[in-house]
Scaffold this motif. Structure first.
Motif, PDB file in Angstrom:
ATOM      1  N   LYS A 228       0.876  -1.086   0.006  1.00 30.89           N
ATOM      2  CA  LYS A 228       0.171  -0.104   0.048  1.00 30.89           C
ATOM      3  C   LYS A 228       1.003   1.201  -0.110  1.00 30.89           C
ATOM      4  O   LYS A 228       1.743   1.351   0.894  1.00 30.89           O
ATOM      5  CB  LYS A 228      -0.788  -0.076   1.280  1.00 30.89           C
ATOM      6  CG  LYS A 228      -2.151  -0.872   1.171  1.00 30.89           C
ATOM      7  CD  LYS A 228      -3.279  -0.441   0.136  1.00 30.89           C
ATOM      8  CE  LYS A 228      -4.320  -1.345   0.276  1.00 30.89           C
ATOM      9  NZ  LYS A 228      -5.313  -0.967   1.652  1.00 30.89           N
ATOM     10  N   ILE A 229       0.602   2.182  -1.034  1.00 31.64           N
ATOM     11  CA  ILE A 229       1.247   3.474  -1.026  1.00 31.64           C
ATOM     12  C   ILE A 229       0.484   4.344   0.013  1.00 31.64           C
ATOM     13  O   ILE A 229      -0.759   4.492  -0.104  1.00 31.64           O
ATOM     14  CB  ILE A 229       1.461   4.225  -2.394  1.00 31.64           C
ATOM     15  CG1 ILE A 229       2.119   3.036  -3.381  1.00 31.64           C
ATOM     16  CG2 ILE A 229       1.967   5.320  -2.342  1.00 31.64           C
ATOM     17  CD1 ILE A 229       2.332   3.492  -4.535  1.00 31.64           C
ATOM     18  N   MET A 230       1.357   5.124   0.824  1.00 31.53           N
ATOM     19  CA  MET A 230       0.765   5.886   1.777  1.00 31.53           C
ATOM     20  C   MET A 230       0.988   7.520   1.678  1.00 31.53           C
ATOM     21  O   MET A 230       2.354   7.605   1.484  1.00 31.53           O
ATOM     22  CB  MET A 230       0.948   5.565   3.115  1.00 31.53           C
ATOM     23  CG  MET A 230       0.202   6.325   4.260  1.00 31.53           C
ATOM     24  SD  MET A 230       0.687   5.377   6.202  1.00 31.53           S
ATOM     25  CE  MET A 230      -0.274   3.907   5.813  1.00 31.53           C
ATOM     26  N   HIS A 231       0.047   8.398   1.626  1.00 32.18           N
ATOM     27  CA  HIS A 231       0.420   9.732   1.565  1.00 32.18           C
ATOM     28  C   HIS A 231      -0.018  10.707   2.947  1.00 32.18           C
ATOM     29  O   HIS A 231      -1.287  10.093   3.331  1.00 32.18           O
ATOM     30  CB  HIS A 231      -0.384  10.251   0.386  1.00 32.18           C
ATOM     31  CG  HIS A 231       0.093  10.141  -1.120  1.00 32.18           C
ATOM     32  ND1 HIS A 231      -0.499   8.865  -1.625  1.00 32.18           N
ATOM     33  CD2 HIS A 231       0.993  10.293  -1.760  1.00 32.18           C
ATOM     34  CE1 HIS A 231      -0.173   8.747  -2.788  1.00 32.18           C
ATOM     35  NE2 HIS A 231       0.982   9.373  -2.848  1.00 32.18           N
ATOM     36  N   PRO A 232       0.808  11.264   3.296  1.00 36.46           N
ATOM     37  CA  PRO A 232       0.503  12.231   4.408  1.00 36.46           C
ATOM     38  C   PRO A 232      -0.833  13.273   4.073  1.00 36.46           C
ATOM     39  O   PRO A 232      -0.605  13.910   3.071  1.00 36.46           O
ATOM     40  CB  PRO A 232       1.678  13.046   4.815  1.00 36.46           C
ATOM     41  CG  PRO A 232       2.422  12.848   3.593  1.00 36.46           C
ATOM     42  CD  PRO A 232       2.205  11.885   2.857  1.00 36.46           C
ATOM     43  N   LEU A 233      -1.613  13.370   4.907  1.00 35.13           N
ATOM     44  CA  LEU A 233      -2.593  14.505   4.922  1.00 35.13           C
ATOM     45  C   LEU A 233      -2.533  15.648   5.766  1.00 35.13           C
ATOM     46  O   LEU A 233      -2.748  16.886   5.538  1.00 35.13           O
ATOM     47  CB  LEU A 233      -4.069  13.920   4.827  1.00 35.13           C
ATOM     48  CG  LEU A 233      -4.400  12.877   3.686  1.00 35.13           C
ATOM     49  CD1 LEU A 233      -5.778  12.486   3.939  1.00 35.13           C
ATOM     50  CD2 LEU A 233      -4.302  13.525   2.337  1.00 35.13           C
ATOM     51  N   THR A 234      -2.497  15.366   7.191  1.00 30.29           N
ATOM     52  CA  THR A 234      -2.260  16.100   8.119  1.00 30.29           C
ATOM     53  C   THR A 234      -1.282  15.529   9.028  1.00 30.29           C
ATOM     54  O   THR A 234      -0.496  14.685   8.714  1.00 30.29           O
ATOM     55  CB  THR A 234      -3.865  16.344   8.797  1.00 30.29           C
ATOM     56  OG1 THR A 234      -3.999  15.307   9.658  1.00 30.29           O
ATOM     57  CG2 THR A 234      -4.723  16.579   7.913  1.00 30.29           C
ATOM     58  N   LYS A 235      -1.065  16.314  10.368  1.00 29.45           N
ATOM     59  CA  LYS A 235      -0.054  15.859  11.044  1.00 29.45           C
ATOM     60  C   LYS A 235      -0.107  14.625  11.621  1.00 29.45           C
ATOM     61  O   LYS A 235       0.520  13.515  11.663  1.00 29.45           O
ATOM     62  CB  LYS A 235      -0.021  16.753  12.262  1.00 29.45           C
ATOM     63  CG  LYS A 235       0.877  16.270  13.429  1.00 29.45           C
ATOM     64  CD  LYS A 235       1.014  17.175  14.515  1.00 29.45           C
ATOM     65  CE  LYS A 235       2.112  16.890  15.433  1.00 29.45           C
ATOM     66  NZ  LYS A 235       1.949  18.016  16.925  1.00 29.45           N
ATOM     67  N   ASN A 236      -1.513  14.072  11.621  1.00 26.71           N
ATOM     68  CA  ASN A 236      -1.880  12.514  12.245  1.00 26.71           C
ATOM     69  C   ASN A 236      -2.809  12.014  11.298  1.00 26.71           C
ATOM     70  O   ASN A 236      -3.819  11.212  12.035  1.00 26.71           O
ATOM     71  CB  ASN A 236      -2.395  12.737  13.537  1.00 26.71           C
ATOM     72  CG  ASN A 236      -3.697  13.579  13.733  1.00 26.71           C
ATOM     73  OD1 ASN A 236      -3.958  14.576  12.776  1.00 26.71           O
ATOM     74  ND2 ASN A 236      -4.802  13.224  14.651  1.00 26.71           N
TER      75      ASN A 236
END
Length: 335
Positions: A228-236
């Motif tokens: 799974k490729i994961m992207h950050p959206l916010t701090k958490n």
């Protein structure tokens, strides 16, 4: 018509002329020509060396960037952080004067970058960094006398930036006080990339997946390994594709089938829809309790998500039990 030397060679073979006569002719007519050629080459070589020496000793400064004049920097979500535009002075001799460099923002550099790299594919165009997301107290900085570098700080506030867009702060040299600027490195496109504790935004955060899935109503549960490729959206919070939905790096794909994982202070995970997919978090599974944790097996360290949810794929409800695992080191956390 025979040449003079072929004619004499024939006579030598016939014994009608001796070799001393020929050698005198060669040294009288050919050797001076060879020496003249060597002199010309030698003079040109001296000139080339002279130019090389001048270039080698010349003090020339450049804005530091990668080959495409882009300086890519990661900034943590949830906080303000400082990045730098840097300049480096070249040349063999130490400088005797300081250099004052003044930069100016030039959005035409973004237009040029987009045309060169993406032509008419507007969907891929880089955007200028929103004005409320950064501050520059000054556009002027110095390379002190005798030093080889100087830098200019930029304060970045990345919260709210889209994970699917690239943002540049375009800067070029406006004026400088002394020495010489490298024309090819006289501008820089400062690119802001985001990160949090769980992922970075360039698409290279790839978790290994061990999953079980079942179509609702089916008696059989199937194993589903993968990534799974994961992207950050916010701090958490981060974004992944739901279940075994195909990943594609485009907005339409994310809007259709991506889900959001929001990690609480207690490491409990809340699962929600990114845009259009219908997803339901299922709590109470002891093996997949919707949590995040750091695991250390004595040899390696892992970031681990244990997730349990149902989502709708087409007209089918899919039941997911999912472990996502990423090996990491402390060095990986520094970008």
């Amino acid at each position: 018509m025979k040449c003079d030397y072929c004619h004499h060679w024939t006579k030598i073979r016939a014994g009608k002329i001796n070799m001393n006569y020929i050698m005198k002719r060669i040294f009288r007519h050919i050797v001076p020509v060879i020496c003249t050629g060597m002199t010309i080459v030698g003079l040109q070589s001296c000139k080339d060396n002279e130019v090389y020496d001048k270039e080698q000793y010349k003090n020339v400064f450049a804005l530091i960037s990668e080959s495409d004049n882009v300086a890519r920097k990661f900034h943590s979500l949830g906080e303000e952080s400082v990045g730098y535009i840097a300049a480096s002075m070249g040349g063999t001799n130490a400088t005797e004067k300081e250099v004052t460099i003044k930069l100016v923002e030039d959005r035409s550099l973004i237009d040029q970058f987009n045309r060169t790299n993406y032509d008419t594919d507007v969907s891929k165009y880089v955007k200028p960094m929103p004005a409320d997301k950064y501050d520059m107290e000054t556009y002027q900085f110095k390379i002190p006398a005798g030093e080889i570098s100087g830098r200019l700080p930029i304060r970045i506030r990345p919260d709210g930036l889209s994970p699917d867009s690239a943002y540049f702060i375009p800067l070029r040299i406006d004026t400088y006080s002394s020495y010489e600027a490298n024309h090819q490195k006289s501008y820089v496109l400062y690119r802001i990339k985001t990160k949090n504790e769980y992922a970075i935004s360039d698409g290279t955060t790839i978790y290994n997946m061990r999953a079980k899935y079942r179509q609702q109503g089916s008696a059989s549960e199937l194993e589903m390994p993968g990534t799974k490729i994961m992207h950050p959206l916010t701090k958490n919070s981060v974004r992944i594709m739901a279940g075994n939905e195909a990943y594609a790096s485009n907005v339409a794909s994310f809007n259709r089938a991506a889900i959001v994982l929001t990690i609480g202070a207690d490491n409990k995970v809340m699962i929600s829809s990114y845009k259009n997919v219908v997803v339901t978090q299922i709590d109470g599974d002891k093996d997949f309790p919707n949590t995040f944790r750091i695991e250390d097996d004595g040899f390696k360290t892992y970031k681990t998500f244990l997730l349990r949810y149902n989502y709708v794929s087409g007209t089918t409800v899919v039941e997911m039990k999912e472990e996502l695992r990423l090996e990491f080191t402390e060095e990986d956390e520094v970008n």
